[in-house]
Design an enzyme around this catalytic site. Structure first.
Site, PDB file in Angstrom:
ATOM      1  N   ASN A 142       0.817  -1.222   0.000  1.00 55.48           N
ATOM      2  CA  ASN A 142       0.000   0.000   0.000  1.00 55.48           C
ATOM      3  C   ASN A 142       0.846   1.265   0.000  1.00 55.48           C
ATOM      4  OD1 ASN A 142      -2.355  -1.344  -0.195  1.00 55.48           O
ATOM      5  ND2 ASN A 142      -3.197  -0.725   1.770  1.00 55.48           N
ATOM      6  N   CYS A 157      -7.993   2.883   2.921  1.00 57.64           N
ATOM      7  CA  CYS A 157      -6.752   2.141   3.143  1.00 57.64           C
ATOM      8  C   CYS A 157      -5.486   2.985   3.057  1.00 57.64           C
ATOM      9  CB  CYS A 157      -6.660   0.981   2.157  1.00 57.64           C
ATOM     10  SG  CYS A 157      -7.924  -0.266   2.460  1.00 57.64           S
TER      11      CYS A 157
END
Ligand SMILES: NC(=O)c1ccc[n+]([C@@H]2O[C@H](COP(=O)([O-])OP(=O)(O)OC[C@H]3O[C@@H](n4cnc5c(N)ncnc54)[C@H](O)[C@@H]3O)[C@@H](O)[C@H]2O)c1
Length: 434
Positions: free
Chosen positions: A211, A263
């Site tokens: 991420n 996220c």
């Protein structure tokens, strides 16, 4: 195989429905009674393309059930997945693990036979080991293993991502746990999906590495877009020019208003905290976080500039509120910061989003929510495209021009062609096209 899925949110619902589609017997449990009631009434509480249908067909096939009773989900389960939220902790940005630890304790209380307790939530390195400690402390007699199985699905294409993932990451401590999870993921083994079996800590780190790398890639192209605006150059061509290099890859090179969603912002922040605590700061991600925060307000400044330096007393139409198309998720959406900054500068905001308005109404004050794109822009001094929903890609430009009080269009997703917009008579502003 039977599994329990703790948490029926974006990840728990999609994973639960997809595992059921694989032929596994799935019980999804959530504390939120209204959510479970609506699922049991045949309604999907979130917007995710294809999910309602997938849930319905697996409920009909009696492979998927919803309950608020944890015992039903844990009893007899070969594996229990924890898919609860791990938001940023207020104040310090650490991942808030309260829900994960509470779930671990609740599972421990009702464990009746060997089971693998799998953390699917995104959690900082070391959490799996803490989950193990909590279960052991709560139930010294329990027969279990822990595993880490981070989820990489993207909202908006979550089902395809889950069913045909680039890879599955499974962190385990024992072969027994790996055997159970191999069975649960059997259809993916048969499709020869790469399955990466690692230590618990490594699996946890892989999720944050993925991420924060993607967040960095987006931030890199956004920074380059700003440079293009100053020195001339087209960020779309720059992105294509570098993206065709196989070492770089073309994905996540779309310049825009900064990354948002449930996220990237929180995970980048949590990684920064983990790394600082370990006395091994990851400065590149610290910089990404700072740049991205600043970028959202810079987008409001861009709108103000396009409105001749002031939006005070002006009507601004916003198309798109969710952090990306095909979801109703408003968490950390750039639209929130942009709208608040415009309101502070004196603008009245009219907004439309195909799926995000219900949630947006709980997060934003004094916004006039409209029924469609054209109603939103009626009499507005400028139109801002914040999210690139398909419905905004082919607007009737003649109608748009007639409806707007001033033909100013700020396209923060570069979905229109500057030349065509100029020919259509718009004062058109986009990102990174100097
Ligand atoms: N949303 C995504 O796109 C995505 C993708 C990959 C990973 N993740 C990670 O997955 C995790 C879940 O994210 P999400 O977006 O699905 O969250 P969410 O907020 O949509 O869902 C979490 C659900 O868990 C329920 N819950 C909390 N504690 C519970 C408990 N003890 N028992 C039963 N239910 C409980 C909540 O009521 C809620 O419905 C997070 O760690 C997130 O970072 C999310």
């Amino acid at each position: 195989m039977k599994i329990g899925m703790i948490g029926a949110g974006y990840v728990g619902l999609v994973s639960g429905a997809c595992f059921a589609e694989f032929g596994v017997d799935v019980v999804c449990v959530d504390k939120d009674v209204a959510r479970i009631d609506s699922l049991n009434a045949g309604k999907c509480p979130i917007f995710e393309p294809g999910l309602e249908h997938l849930i319905a067909s697996n409920v009909d096939a009696v492979r998927l059930r919803f309950t608020t009773d944890l015992v039903e989900a844990v009893n007899g389960a070969d594996a229990v997945f924890i898919a609860v939220g791990t938001p940023s902790r207020r104040g310090d940005g650490h991942a808030d693990l309260a829900h994960v630890f509470a779930a671990a304790k609740e599972i421990a209380d009702v464990l009746d036979a060997y089971s693998v307790i799998v953390t699917k939530s995104t959690v900082p390195v070391g959490t799996g080991r803490e989950v193990k400690r909590i279960i052991q402390e709560t139930r010294p007699d329990a027969d279990f293993d822990v595993a880490s199985n981070p989820e990489f699905l993207r909202e908006g294409s979550a089902i395809g991502d889950f069913m045909r993932p680039d890879r599955v990451v499974i962190g385990t401590e024992t072969q027994r746990a790996m055997d159970v999870l191999s069975e649960v993921y059997r259809p993916l083994f048969l499709l020869e999906t790469p399955i990466i079996n690692t230590a618990l800590e490594t699996a946890e780190l892989i999720k944050y590495a993925a991420n924060s790398f993607l967040a960095t890639k987006i931030t890199f192209i956004n920074e380059f877009a700003s440079l293009c605006e100053k020195v001339g150059g087209d960020i779309q061509d720059v992105a294509r020019g570098i993206g065709l290099d196989g070492r770089i890859g073309g994905k996540f090179l779309h310049a825009g208003p900064g990354f948002g969603g449930s996220c990237f912002p929180k995970d980048a922040l949590a990684l920064v905290k983990t790394a600082r605590d370990a006395n091994s700061p990851i400065k590149i991600v610290e910089t990404v976080v700072a740049i991205n925060d600043a970028r959202k307000t810079a987008m409001a400044d861009k709108v103000i500039e396009a409105c001749d330096g002031s939006v005070d007393g002006k009507n601004i139409a916003i198309l798109g509120l969710t952090f990306k198309p095909n979801t109703d998720d408003m968490r950390d959406s750039p639209s929130l910061a942009i709208i608040e900054a415009l309101q502070t500068a004196g603008a009245a905001i009219w907004a439309y989003d195909p799926q995000g308005m219900v949630e947006a109404a709980t997060l934003l004050k004094d916004v006039m929510f409209c029924e469609g794109p054209y109603q939103t822009m009626e009499g507005s001094d400028a139109l801002v495209i914040v999210t690139e929903w398909n419905a905004f890609r082919a607007l009737d430009l003649k109608r748009v021009k007639t409806l707007l009080a001033h033909p100013v269009l700020i396209d923060l997703r570069n979905i229109y062609n500057p030349r065509e917009m100029e020919l259509a008579g718009f004062k058109y502003h986009s990102v990174g096209r100097g």
